[in-house]
Design a protein around this motif. Structure first.
Motif, PDB file in Angstrom:
ATOM      1  N   ASP A   1       1.612   6.548  -6.913  1.00 14.21           N
ATOM      2  CA  ASP A   1       0.545   7.495  -7.228  1.00 14.21           C
ATOM      3  C   ASP A   1       1.034   8.932  -7.100  1.00 14.21           C
ATOM      4  O   ASP A   1       0.709   9.789  -7.923  1.00 14.21           O
ATOM      5  N   GLU A   2       1.826   9.200  -6.055  1.00 10.71           N
ATOM      6  CA  GLU A   2       2.382  10.542  -5.867  1.00 10.71           C
ATOM      7  C   GLU A   2       3.315  10.899  -7.023  1.00 10.71           C
ATOM      8  O   GLU A   2       3.282  12.017  -7.545  1.00 10.71           O
TER       9      GLU A   2
ATOM     10  N   GLU B   1       1.117   4.057  -2.987  1.00 15.06           N
ATOM     11  CA  GLU B   1       0.884   5.472  -2.718  1.00 15.06           C
ATOM     12  C   GLU B   1       2.045   6.312  -3.231  1.00 15.06           C
ATOM     13  O   GLU B   1       1.846   7.399  -3.769  1.00 15.06           O
ATOM     14  N   LYS B   2       3.284   5.806  -3.080  1.00 14.85           N
ATOM     15  CA  LYS B   2       4.442   6.520  -3.626  1.00 14.85           C
ATOM     16  C   LYS B   2       4.345   6.620  -5.145  1.00 14.85           C
ATOM     17  O   LYS B   2       4.621   7.668  -5.737  1.00 14.85           O
TER      18      LYS B   2
ATOM     19  N   LYS C   1       0.830  -1.196   0.000  1.00 17.26           N
ATOM     20  CA  LYS C   1       0.000   0.000   0.000  1.00 17.26           C
ATOM     21  C   LYS C   1       0.869   1.252   0.000  1.00 17.26           C
ATOM     22  O   LYS C   1       0.606   2.209  -0.753  1.00 17.26           O
ATOM     23  N   ALA C   2       1.924   1.279   0.814  1.00 15.08           N
ATOM     24  CA  ALA C   2       2.827   2.434   0.866  1.00 15.08           C
ATOM     25  C   ALA C   2       3.525   2.637  -0.472  1.00 15.08           C
ATOM     26  O   ALA C   2       3.664   3.771  -0.954  1.00 15.08           O
TER      27      ALA C   2
END
Length: 153
Positions: free
Chosen positions: A112-113, A109-110, A105-106
């Motif tokens: 996606d950023e 998210e990276k 998940k982390a």
């Protein structure tokens, strides 16, 4: 002579009310012309007119067919949108290992950023190129006006 043919003969114009063939699948000359012209212009148009006539023969009211098609397309589009929203990259379902799921998940998210940053940079570059085009256009216009002997502003 049938009552229909008698009425058609009394109605006026030479083609008004006339049909080619008989029964439920009777063709009006304008329908034959529409199929021929449709195939001559672009074959799917002729095929659509032909399909429309077949649907009439089977007893489907044509406006209901269009409503049915619109409803089906709307259903398909809403299902596709729901699937796209529910899509998780790389089959991101629960693995059963909480630590791995948190790490994944982390990482996602990276990513996606980074994607958002890349999209922002792409927009900024497009704006920069647009500004350069405007500046070049302004220079060319000013040069034209100067060569013409007019005032640029």
């Amino acid at each position: 002579m049938s009552a229909y043919e008698q009425a058609a003969g009394q109605s006026g114009g030479p083609w008004q009310g006339r049909r080619c063939g008989g029964g439920a699948f009777a063709w009006k000359p304008v329908e034959i012309l529409a199929v021929v012209v449709g195939f001559a212009i672009y074959w799917p148009i002729g095929l659509a007119v032909l399909g429309w006539k077949v649907l009439q023969r089977k007893g489907y009211p044509v406006p209901d067919v269009f409503e049915f098609a619109r409803a089906r397309f709307t259903d398909f589009a809403s299902r596709a949108t729901a699937q796209r929203q529910a899509w998780q990259p790389f089959g991101a379902t629960k693995s059963g290992n909480a630590a791995f799921d948190e790490w994944r998940k982390a990482e996602l998210e990276k990513l996606d950023e980074q994607r958002r940053k890349l999209d922002a940079a792409e927009r900024e570059f497009a704006e920069h190129m647009d500004n350069l085009r405007r500046a070049r256009d302004r220079e060319e216009f000013d040069r034209f006006m100067a060569a013409r002997g007019g005032n640029a502003q």
